[in-house]
Write a protein that holds these residues in place. Structure first.
Motif, PDB file in Angstrom:
ATOM      1  N   LYS A  36      94.495  26.406  76.775  1.00  0.00           N
ATOM      2  CA  LYS A  36      94.482  26.342  78.241  1.00  0.00           C
ATOM      3  C   LYS A  36      95.368  27.485  78.715  1.00  0.00           C
ATOM      4  N   TRP A  37      94.725  28.465  79.357  1.00  0.00           N
ATOM      5  CA  TRP A  37      95.409  29.696  79.743  1.00  0.00           C
ATOM      6  C   TRP A  37      96.333  29.465  80.931  1.00  0.00           C
ATOM      7  N   HIS A  38      97.524  30.030  80.832  1.00  0.00           N
ATOM      8  CA  HIS A  38      98.573  29.833  81.834  1.00  0.00           C
ATOM      9  C   HIS A  38      98.214  30.426  83.196  1.00  0.00           C
ATOM     10  N   GLU A  39      97.632  31.621  83.190  1.00  0.00           N
ATOM     11  CA  GLU A  39      97.474  32.336  84.464  1.00  0.00           C
ATOM     12  C   GLU A  39      96.469  31.692  85.413  1.00  0.00           C
ATOM     13  N   ASP A  40      95.440  31.009  84.891  1.00  0.00           N
ATOM     14  CA  ASP A  40      94.425  30.449  85.795  1.00  0.00           C
ATOM     15  C   ASP A  40      93.964  29.035  85.413  1.00  0.00           C
ATOM     16  N   ASN A  41      94.628  28.431  84.430  1.00  0.00           N
ATOM     17  CA  ASN A  41      94.284  27.084  83.942  1.00  0.00           C
ATOM     18  C   ASN A  41      92.870  26.982  83.384  1.00  0.00           C
ATOM     19  N   SER A  42      92.225  28.104  83.095  1.00  0.00           N
ATOM     20  CA  SER A  42      90.924  28.046  82.428  1.00  0.00           C
ATOM     21  C   SER A  42      91.142  27.631  80.974  1.00  0.00           C
ATOM     22  N   VAL A  43      90.068  27.191  80.337  1.00  0.00           N
ATOM     23  CA  VAL A  43      90.152  26.732  78.954  1.00  0.00           C
ATOM     24  C   VAL A  43      89.146  27.515  78.110  1.00  0.00           C
ATOM     25  N   SER A  44      89.592  27.953  76.942  1.00  0.00           N
ATOM     26  CA  SER A  44      88.734  28.690  76.020  1.00  0.00           C
ATOM     27  C   SER A  44      88.872  28.122  74.620  1.00  0.00           C
ATOM     28  N   ARG A  45      87.809  28.298  73.866  1.00  0.00           N
ATOM     29  CA  ARG A  45      87.837  28.006  72.434  1.00  0.00           C
ATOM     30  C   ARG A  45      87.818  29.349  71.721  1.00  0.00           C
ATOM     31  N   LEU A  46      88.812  29.579  70.892  1.00  0.00           N
ATOM     32  CA  LEU A  46      88.845  30.771  70.064  1.00  0.00           C
ATOM     33  C   LEU A  46      88.270  30.389  68.713  1.00  0.00           C
ATOM     34  N   VAL A  47      87.231  31.084  68.292  1.00  0.00           N
ATOM     35  CA  VAL A  47      86.565  30.782  67.032  1.00  0.00           C
ATOM     36  C   VAL A  47      86.849  31.924  66.056  1.00  0.00           C
ATOM     37  N   PHE A  48      87.636  31.614  65.037  1.00  0.00           N
ATOM     38  CA  PHE A  48      87.960  32.577  63.993  1.00  0.00           C
ATOM     39  C   PHE A  48      86.903  32.416  62.910  1.00  0.00           C
ATOM     40  N   LYS A  49      86.183  33.500  62.627  1.00  0.00           N
ATOM     41  CA  LYS A  49      85.069  33.430  61.687  1.00  0.00           C
ATOM     42  C   LYS A  49      85.395  34.151  60.393  1.00  0.00           C
ATOM     43  N   ASN A  50      84.782  33.642  59.309  1.00  0.00           N
ATOM     44  CA  ASN A  50      85.025  34.178  57.973  1.00  0.00           C
ATOM     45  C   ASN A  50      86.524  34.168  57.672  1.00  0.00           C
ATOM     46  N   VAL A  51      87.066  32.961  57.720  1.00  0.00           N
ATOM     47  CA  VAL A  51      88.492  32.750  57.482  1.00  0.00           C
ATOM     48  C   VAL A  51      88.756  32.711  55.979  1.00  0.00           C
ATOM     49  N   TYR A  52      89.815  33.397  55.570  1.00  0.00           N
ATOM     50  CA  TYR A  52      90.203  33.430  54.163  1.00  0.00           C
ATOM     51  C   TYR A  52      91.555  32.770  53.931  1.00  0.00           C
ATOM     52  N   LEU A  53      92.355  32.578  54.989  1.00  0.00           N
ATOM     53  CA  LEU A  53      93.645  31.917  54.862  1.00  0.00           C
ATOM     54  C   LEU A  53      93.997  31.281  56.194  1.00  0.00           C
ATOM     55  N   PHE A  54      94.507  30.064  56.128  1.00  0.00           N
ATOM     56  CA  PHE A  54      95.023  29.381  57.318  1.00  0.00           C
ATOM     57  C   PHE A  54      96.366  28.778  56.947  1.00  0.00           C
ATOM     58  N   LYS A  55      97.409  29.174  57.663  1.00  0.00           N
ATOM     59  CA  LYS A  55      98.749  28.632  57.445  1.00  0.00           C
ATOM     60  C   LYS A  55      99.269  28.143  58.785  1.00  0.00           C
ATOM     61  N   ALA A  56      99.804  26.930  58.779  1.00  0.00           N
ATOM     62  CA  ALA A  56     100.377  26.398  60.016  1.00  0.00           C
ATOM     63  C   ALA A  56     101.678  25.681  59.703  1.00  0.00           C
ATOM     64  N   VAL A  57     102.717  26.088  60.392  1.00  0.00           N
ATOM     65  CA  VAL A  57     103.990  25.390  60.360  1.00  0.00           C
ATOM     66  C   VAL A  57     104.213  24.926  61.788  1.00  0.00           C
TER      67      VAL A  57
END
Length: 124
Positions: A36-57
């Motif tokens: 949810k974008w701060h500047e206008d409260n619009s919402v987007s889905r970011l789709v990362f394609k051909n993923v080879y690594l995902f790390k989340a802390v």
């Protein structure tokens, strides 16, 4: 989508959801992040394609929106990117990957995604 701030203002935007699609491993490895974008409260889905690594802390148990502090494409000498290519000993040298980084305002929270591309889908 230009991940490096030209399309949206990342700071104080809210990370609402993360979806990992491993329904067809090796053929369709994707990560979807809803912002949810701060500047206008619009919402987007970011789709990362051909993923080879995902790390989340990430921190959990904190009652607050997961606001983004900064997001960027890491330089080519990023440790995770270098380690990926090194670990596979040339098997993936023909694939050009970006290291997408999203850091939130929660202390120490960071998401890293090694992927070929990212696309934006406007939801609202």
């Amino acid at each position: 989508m230009n991940f490096n701030f030209n399309d949206h203002y990342w700071h104080d935007s809210v990370l609402e959801n993360i979806f990992i699609d491993r329904s067809d491993p090796g053929n369709n490895d994707s990560i979807e992040i809803v912002i949810k974008w701060h500047e206008d409260n619009s919402v987007s889905r970011l789709v990362f394609k051909n993923v080879y690594l995902f790390k989340a802390v990430m921190n959990f148990g904190i009652i607050a929106n997961e606001s983004i502090d900064i997001a960027y494409i890491a330089p080519s000498d990023d440790n995770d990117l270098v380690d990926f290519y090194s670990k596979w000993k040339g098997a993936y040298d023909h694939i050009s990957l970006n290291c997408y980084v999203i850091k939130t305002s929660s202390t120490g929270s960071e998401i890293k995604i090694l992927a070929e591309t990212v696309e934006e889908v406007h939801l609202q």
